[in-house]
Design a protein around this motif. Structure first.
Motif, short mmCIF file in Angstrom:
data_model
loop_
_atom_site.label_atom_id
_atom_site.label_comp_id
_atom_site.label_asym_id
_atom_site.label_seq_id
_atom_site.Cartn_x
_atom_site.Cartn_y
_atom_site.Cartn_z
N ALA A 5 3.36 8.20 4.24
CA ALA A 5 2.92 9.47 4.83
C ALA A 5 3.76 9.81 6.07
O ALA A 5 4.21 10.96 6.22
CB ALA A 5 1.44 9.39 5.19
N PHE A 6 3.97 8.85 6.93
CA PHE A 6 4.73 9.13 8.14
C PHE A 6 6.21 9.33 7.85
O PHE A 6 6.88 10.08 8.57
CB PHE A 6 4.50 8.04 9.19
N GLU A 7 6.75 8.70 6.81
CA GLU A 7 8.13 8.97 6.43
C GLU A 7 8.27 10.40 5.91
O GLU A 7 9.25 11.08 6.22
CB GLU A 7 8.59 7.98 5.35
N LYS A 8 7.32 10.88 5.13
CA LYS A 8 7.37 12.26 4.62
C LYS A 8 7.24 13.26 5.77
O LYS A 8 7.91 14.29 5.78
CB LYS A 8 6.25 12.51 3.60
N LEU A 9 6.38 12.97 6.73
CA LEU A 9 6.24 13.86 7.89
C LEU A 9 7.53 13.89 8.71
O LEU A 9 7.92 14.93 9.23
CB LEU A 9 5.06 13.43 8.76
N ALA A 10 8.19 12.75 8.84
CA ALA A 10 9.44 12.70 9.60
C ALA A 10 10.56 13.42 8.86
O ALA A 10 11.38 14.10 9.48
CB ALA A 10 9.84 11.24 9.85
N ILE A 11 10.58 13.30 7.54
CA ILE A 11 11.60 14.01 6.75
C ILE A 11 11.44 15.52 6.88
O ILE A 11 12.42 16.25 6.99
CB ILE A 11 11.51 13.57 5.27
N ASN A 12 10.20 15.99 6.90
CA ASN A 12 9.93 17.42 7.00
C ASN A 12 9.93 17.92 8.45
O ASN A 12 9.53 19.04 8.71
CB ASN A 12 8.59 17.76 6.34
N LYS A 13 10.35 17.07 9.37
CA LYS A 13 10.46 17.41 10.80
C LYS A 13 9.12 17.85 11.40
O LYS A 13 9.08 18.62 12.33
CB LYS A 13 11.50 18.52 11.02
N LEU A 14 8.02 17.34 10.85
CA LEU A 14 6.71 17.66 11.39
C LEU A 14 6.25 16.62 12.41
O LEU A 14 5.29 16.84 13.13
CB LEU A 14 5.67 17.74 10.26
N LEU A 15 6.96 15.53 12.45
CA LEU A 15 6.59 14.44 13.35
C LEU A 15 7.86 13.71 13.75
O LEU A 15 8.80 13.56 12.97
CB LEU A 15 5.64 13.47 12.62
N HIS A 16 7.89 13.26 14.99
CA HIS A 16 9.02 12.49 15.48
C HIS A 16 9.05 11.15 14.74
O HIS A 16 8.04 10.48 14.59
CB HIS A 16 8.88 12.28 16.99
N ASP A 17 10.21 10.77 14.26
CA ASP A 17 10.37 9.52 13.52
C ASP A 17 10.09 8.34 14.45
O ASP A 17 10.84 8.10 15.39
CB ASP A 17 11.78 9.43 12.94
N SER A 18 9.02 7.64 14.19
CA SER A 18 8.62 6.52 15.04
C SER A 18 8.62 5.23 14.24
O SER A 18 8.07 5.18 13.14
CB SER A 18 7.22 6.78 15.60
N HIS A 19 9.25 4.23 14.80
CA HIS A 19 9.27 2.93 14.13
C HIS A 19 7.93 2.21 14.29
O HIS A 19 7.64 1.28 13.55
CB HIS A 19 10.40 2.06 14.66
N ALA A 20 7.14 2.64 15.25
CA ALA A 20 5.85 1.99 15.50
C ALA A 20 4.92 2.16 14.29
O ALA A 20 4.25 1.20 13.87
CB ALA A 20 5.20 2.55 16.75
N THR A 21 4.88 3.38 13.73
CA THR A 21 3.99 3.58 12.57
C THR A 21 4.51 2.82 11.35
O THR A 21 3.71 2.27 10.59
CB THR A 21 3.88 5.08 12.25
N ARG A 22 5.82 2.78 11.19
CA ARG A 22 6.40 2.02 10.07
C ARG A 22 6.09 0.53 10.23
O ARG A 22 5.69 -0.14 9.27
CB ARG A 22 7.90 2.25 10.03
N ASN A 23 6.26 0.02 11.44
CA ASN A 23 5.97 -1.39 11.69
C ASN A 23 4.50 -1.71 11.49
O ASN A 23 4.15 -2.78 10.99
CB ASN A 23 6.40 -1.78 13.10
N PHE A 24 3.63 -0.78 11.88
CA PHE A 24 2.19 -0.98 11.68
C PHE A 24 1.86 -1.03 10.19
O PHE A 24 1.10 -1.89 9.74
CB PHE A 24 1.40 0.14 12.38
N GLY A 25 2.44 -0.12 9.43
CA GLY A 25 2.21 -0.12 7.98
C GLY A 25 2.73 -1.38 7.32
O GLY A 25 2.05 -1.98 6.47
N VAL A 26 3.92 -1.81 7.70
CA VAL A 26 4.49 -3.03 7.14
C VAL A 26 3.64 -4.23 7.52
O VAL A 26 3.43 -5.14 6.71
CB VAL A 26 5.96 -3.22 7.60
N SER A 27 3.13 -4.25 8.77
CA SER A 27 2.28 -5.39 9.15
C SER A 27 0.99 -5.42 8.36
O SER A 27 0.50 -6.50 8.04
CB SER A 27 1.95 -5.45 10.62
N LEU A 28 0.43 -4.26 8.03
CA LEU A 28 -0.78 -4.26 7.21
C LEU A 28 -0.48 -4.78 5.80
O LEU A 28 -1.28 -5.55 5.24
CB LEU A 28 -1.37 -2.85 7.12
N VAL A 29 0.64 -4.37 5.24
CA VAL A 29 1.03 -4.87 3.92
C VAL A 29 1.25 -6.38 3.97
O VAL A 29 0.76 -7.11 3.10
CB VAL A 29 2.29 -4.14 3.40
N CYS A 30 1.94 -6.85 4.99
CA CYS A 30 2.18 -8.30 5.12
C CYS A 30 0.88 -9.07 5.33
O CYS A 30 0.71 -10.16 4.77
CB CYS A 30 3.15 -8.57 6.27
#
Length: 129
Positions: free
Chosen positions: A34-59
């Motif tokens: 979801a956050f990658e799609k928002l960043a691609i559409n320039k609706l949200l600043h690309d943040s590594h924090a949300t990606r890291n949070f998602g990856v940590s939940l998967v892990c």
């Protein structure tokens, strides 16, 4: 009959581990996507924090599932050993089979899917990338 009840109880415990880890894996994967799609559409600043949070939940879901599978295997091994001892001592009849747990098979498949999902997120490869 008590061995069947104990085995079914162990399967129910593994099913609850599957349910919780599946929730963690899917929620983490959804956050990343979801956050990658928002960043691609320039609706949200690309943040590594949300990606890291998602990856940590998967892990976390993968680790929880792996521990649940190992616990289940050790418990079933102990239950089989106890059953064999009781059969040898003549306390019970060991005529019934001790079939493979389909819950365990499902957990192992889900573990594989979780590993593929985290590799897909981290390395941007695979079917989920």
């Amino acid at each position: 009959m008590s061995f069947q009840r104990t085995r079914m109880s162990a399967d129910r415990t593994l099913m609850s581990v599957i349910r919780t880890s599946l929730s963690l894996i899917s929620f983490g994967f959804t956050i990343v996507q979801a956050f990658e799609k928002l960043a691609i559409n320039k609706l949200l600043h690309d943040s590594h924090a949300t990606r890291n949070f998602g990856v940590s939940l998967v892990c976390l879901g993968i680790i929880m599932l792996a521990i649940g599978i190992l616990y289940h295997l050790r418990f079933m091994q102990g239950l089989r050993h106890t059953r064999e001892e009781m059969t040898e001592n003549g306390l019970i009849h060991g005529e019934s089979v001790f079939p493979t747990s389909f819950t365990l098979v499902t957990a192992i498949i889900l573990l594989g899917i979780g590993v593929v999902a985290v590799l897909s997120i981290v390395l941007n490869i695979g079917p989920f990338g």
